[in-house]
Design a protein around this motif. Structure first.
Motif, PDB file in Angstrom:
ATOM      1  N   VAL A   1       0.857  -1.186   0.000  1.00 18.22           N
ATOM      2  CA  VAL A   1       0.000   0.000   0.000  1.00 18.22           C
ATOM      3  C   VAL A   1       0.892   1.235   0.000  1.00 18.22           C
ATOM      4  N   SER A   2       0.682   2.117  -0.952  1.00 26.80           N
ATOM      5  CA  SER A   2       1.407   3.398  -0.971  1.00 26.80           C
ATOM      6  C   SER A   2       0.629   4.420  -0.154  1.00 26.80           C
ATOM      7  N   THR A   3       1.319   5.091   0.738  1.00 27.41           N
ATOM      8  CA  THR A   3       0.681   6.128   1.568  1.00 27.41           C
ATOM      9  C   THR A   3       0.982   7.537   1.052  1.00 27.41           C
ATOM     10  N   ILE A   4       1.762   7.640  -0.016  1.00 27.47           N
ATOM     11  CA  ILE A   4       2.271   8.940  -0.449  1.00 27.47           C
ATOM     12  C   ILE A   4       1.141   9.830  -0.957  1.00 27.47           C
ATOM     13  N   ARG A   5       1.031  11.010  -0.361  1.00 22.14           N
ATOM     14  CA  ARG A   5       0.017  12.010  -0.698  1.00 22.14           C
ATOM     15  C   ARG A   5      -1.400  11.523  -0.397  1.00 22.14           C
ATOM     16  N   ILE A   6      -1.489  10.515   0.451  1.00 19.76           N
ATOM     17  CA  ILE A   6      -2.789  10.006   0.905  1.00 19.76           C
ATOM     18  C   ILE A   6      -2.957  10.311   2.389  1.00 19.76           C
ATOM     19  N   LEU A   7      -1.908  10.038   3.169  1.00 18.44           N
ATOM     20  CA  LEU A   7      -1.933  10.334   4.600  1.00 18.44           C
ATOM     21  C   LEU A   7      -1.269  11.683   4.867  1.00 18.44           C
ATOM     22  N   ASN A   8      -1.806  12.440   5.827  1.00 18.50           N
ATOM     23  CA  ASN A   8      -1.110  13.651   6.254  1.00 18.50           C
ATOM     24  C   ASN A   8      -0.042  13.270   7.287  1.00 18.50           C
ATOM     25  N   MET A   9       0.723  14.240   7.736  1.00 12.85           N
ATOM     26  CA  MET A   9       1.843  13.963   8.632  1.00 12.85           C
ATOM     27  C   MET A   9       1.376  13.317   9.933  1.00 12.85           C
ATOM     28  N   GLN A  10       0.298  13.813  10.498  1.00  7.41           N
ATOM     29  CA  GLN A  10      -0.215  13.252  11.746  1.00  7.41           C
ATOM     30  C   GLN A  10      -0.616  11.789  11.563  1.00  7.41           C
ATOM     31  N   GLN A  11      -1.284  11.487  10.455  1.00 12.38           N
ATOM     32  CA  GLN A  11      -1.692  10.111  10.172  1.00 12.38           C
ATOM     33  C   GLN A  11      -0.484   9.216   9.912  1.00 12.38           C
ATOM     34  N   GLU A  12       0.529   9.764   9.253  1.00 14.73           N
ATOM     35  CA  GLU A  12       1.760   8.995   9.011  1.00 14.73           C
ATOM     36  C   GLU A  12       2.399   8.579  10.332  1.00 14.73           C
ATOM     37  N   PHE A  13       2.437   9.486  11.278  1.00 11.99           N
ATOM     38  CA  PHE A  13       3.039   9.160  12.573  1.00 11.99           C
ATOM     39  C   PHE A  13       2.262   8.036  13.267  1.00 11.99           C
ATOM     40  N   VAL A  14       0.943   8.056  13.172  1.00 11.55           N
ATOM     41  CA  VAL A  14       0.137   7.001  13.786  1.00 11.55           C
ATOM     42  C   VAL A  14       0.429   5.664  13.112  1.00 11.55           C
ATOM     43  N   LEU A  15       0.509   5.660  11.781  1.00 12.26           N
ATOM     44  CA  LEU A  15       0.802   4.423  11.061  1.00 12.26           C
ATOM     45  C   LEU A  15       2.196   3.915  11.413  1.00 12.26           C
ATOM     46  N   ILE A  16       3.186   4.814  11.431  1.00 14.48           N
ATOM     47  CA  ILE A  16       4.557   4.415  11.777  1.00 14.48           C
ATOM     48  C   ILE A  16       4.595   3.817  13.182  1.00 14.48           C
ATOM     49  N   ASN A  17       3.798   4.381  14.074  1.00 13.77           N
ATOM     50  CA  ASN A  17       3.727   3.871  15.441  1.00 13.77           C
ATOM     51  C   ASN A  17       3.236   2.425  15.473  1.00 13.77           C
ATOM     52  N   ASN A  18       2.384   2.058  14.523  1.00 11.85           N
ATOM     53  CA  ASN A  18       1.790   0.720  14.494  1.00 11.85           C
ATOM     54  C   ASN A  18       2.578  -0.277  13.646  1.00 11.85           C
ATOM     55  N   LEU A  19       3.695   0.159  13.055  1.00  9.09           N
ATOM     56  CA  LEU A  19       4.530  -0.759  12.289  1.00  9.09           C
ATOM     57  C   LEU A  19       5.316  -1.680  13.222  1.00  9.09           C
ATOM     58  N   ASP A  20       5.627  -2.865  12.747  1.00  3.99           N
ATOM     59  CA  ASP A  20       6.530  -3.740  13.484  1.00  3.99           C
ATOM     60  C   ASP A  20       7.980  -3.355  13.234  1.00  3.99           C
ATOM     61  N   VAL A  21       8.256  -2.837  12.045  1.00  6.17           N
ATOM     62  CA  VAL A  21       9.609  -2.427  11.677  1.00  6.17           C
ATOM     63  C   VAL A  21       9.531  -1.515  10.459  1.00  6.17           C
ATOM     64  N   MET A  22      10.501  -0.620  10.341  1.00  7.21           N
ATOM     65  CA  MET A  22      10.615   0.262   9.176  1.00  7.21           C
ATOM     66  C   MET A  22      11.912  -0.059   8.451  1.00  7.21           C
ATOM     67  N   LEU A  23      11.863  -0.052   7.127  1.00 12.42           N
ATOM     68  CA  LEU A  23      13.058  -0.110   6.294  1.00 12.42           C
ATOM     69  C   LEU A  23      13.279   1.279   5.726  1.00 12.42           C
ATOM     70  N   SER A  24      14.450   1.841   5.962  1.00 10.72           N
ATOM     71  CA  SER A  24      14.708   3.207   5.515  1.00 10.72           C
ATOM     72  C   SER A  24      16.149   3.364   5.059  1.00 10.72           C
ATOM     73  N   MET A  25      16.341   4.299   4.168  1.00  9.28           N
ATOM     74  CA  MET A  25      17.686   4.742   3.842  1.00  9.28           C
ATOM     75  C   MET A  25      18.202   5.587   5.019  1.00  9.28           C
ATOM     76  N   ASP A  26      19.415   6.105   4.891  1.00 10.14           N
ATOM     77  CA  ASP A  26      19.936   7.089   5.839  1.00 10.14           C
ATOM     78  C   ASP A  26      19.223   8.398   5.535  1.00 10.14           C
ATOM     79  N   SER A  27      17.970   8.502   5.967  1.00 11.22           N
ATOM     80  CA  SER A  27      17.139   9.646   5.590  1.00 11.22           C
ATOM     81  C   SER A  27      16.051   9.858   6.632  1.00 11.22           C
TER      82      SER A  27
END
Length: 334
Positions: free
Chosen positions: A229-255
């Motif tokens: 599921v792509s969240t880009i330009r669908i979730l606002n910043m506040q919603q992104e933080f809630v989703l990130i909070n509910n992740l088991d793990v994040m994969l990210s670049m040095d970014s």
């Protein structure tokens, strides 16, 4: 004061929290761009001042206006410059002329130059960036100590987010595949290999980014893989933080994705190419055991990943294997 970039501003948050927790007599006004206000919500004794540097406070005249607005708003006992760029240097000097105590970030440029030069590289860990931020407050005279712990405070998924994510019935993985500079981005075909392999597992994958071009790439991946599921330009910043909070793990670049996950107490598997965590930018509370990087002798060649590859082949990124990343991620989803 800290105006950019997103990841750097996010890295100041645990430092500011530690300052306020350990110095209960302190109140703080944080000056940054309007789009970063969400990072500082619900921090006791912190007032956020959104400085619109593109319009209202643009240019030298705009900085004078910003200084006057701040000076007239309330009396400040000290100014902590967590950026130390031209804008904040001007503001800092204006405050100093009015008798306000000031301190500024030491970026450690000389030692970072030794770390990134090739040959004769001095490959050793440097002071963490969050400690450099804390040093600014220490120079002013405050006690600040950092514990480097990920703190997870549960944020339930609201109905408007569940409409996009669905209910959580399996492990959730976030992927933030982009960065500002090429030297920090895993080649997209290799990232798609990671996604394709994860898609075979009983997990759900959420893609994060910002620009229209990033949105187009992620929309294509969403079409190809059933569990994406792509969240880009669908979730606002506040919603992104809630989703990130509910992740088991994040994969990210040095970014920025790594640092946003740190704010939510979510572990991150971080991928490093031209840059190196020895420069001090590992996400707050993140483990060095969760780093994926090649040991090619020329890395790091850059602190920020903005220098072109002198080899021309970005081997530091191309030599990373998709299965290495998948193996790291599945440690959190078994």
């Amino acid at each position: 004061m800290r105006f950019s970039a997103m990841g750097d501003v996010a890295m100041t948050v645990p430092v500011v929290k530690a300052l306020l927790d350990q110095n209960p007599e302190v109140t703080l006004t944080y000056i940054s761009r309007p789009e970063f206000a969400e990072f500082f919500k619900n921090i006791p004794r912190l007032k956020y001042y959104p400085a619109d540097l593109k319009e209202l406070y643009k240019g030298f005249g705009g900085l004078i206006k910003l200084f006057n607005h701040l000076k007239n708003q309330e009396h400040f006992d000290a100014v902590a410059d967590l950026h130390n760029n031209l804008r904040t240097q001007i503001l800092r000097r204006l405050f100093r002329l009015t008798g306000v105590k000031t301190a500024a970030l030491d970026k450690g440029r000389a030692e970072k130059k030794l770390l990134t030069r090739f040959p004769n590289k001095v490959l050793k860990p440097l002071k963490r960036t969050v400690e450099r931020y804390a040093d600014v407050f220490r120079k002013i005279g405050f006690y600040v100590t950092l514990d480097y712990k990920l703190v997870k405070k549960s944020k339930p998924l609201a109905d408007d987010i569940i409409k996009i994510t669905g209910e959580k019935t399996s492990p959730w993985i976030g992927i933030s595949p982009f960065a500002k500079h090429k030297g920090k981005i895993l080649p997209l075909e290799k990232m798609e290999e990671v996604i394709a392999e994860l898609n075979k597992q009983d997990v759900k994958i959420f893609l994060f980014g910002g620009s229209i071009s990033e949105q187009e790439i992620c929309n294509e991946w969403e079409k190809r893989y059933a569990n994406v599921v792509s969240t880009i330009r669908i979730l606002n910043m506040q919603q992104e933080f809630v989703l990130i909070n509910n992740l088991d793990v994040m994969l990210s670049m040095d970014s920025a994705g790594m640092h946003l996950a740190s704010l939510e107490g979510t572990p991150v598997i971080s991928v490093w190419g031209a840059t190196h965590h020895y420069a001090g930018f590992l996400g707050y509370g993140q483990s060095e055991n969760d780093i994926v990087a090649d040991t090619i002798e020329c890395r790091p060649c850059s602190v920020y990943g903005n220098k072109p590859c002198f080899r021309k082949d970005y081997a530091c990124l191309n030599r990373i294997k998709a299965e290495t990343i998948v193996d790291k991620l599945t440690q959190y989803t078994r």
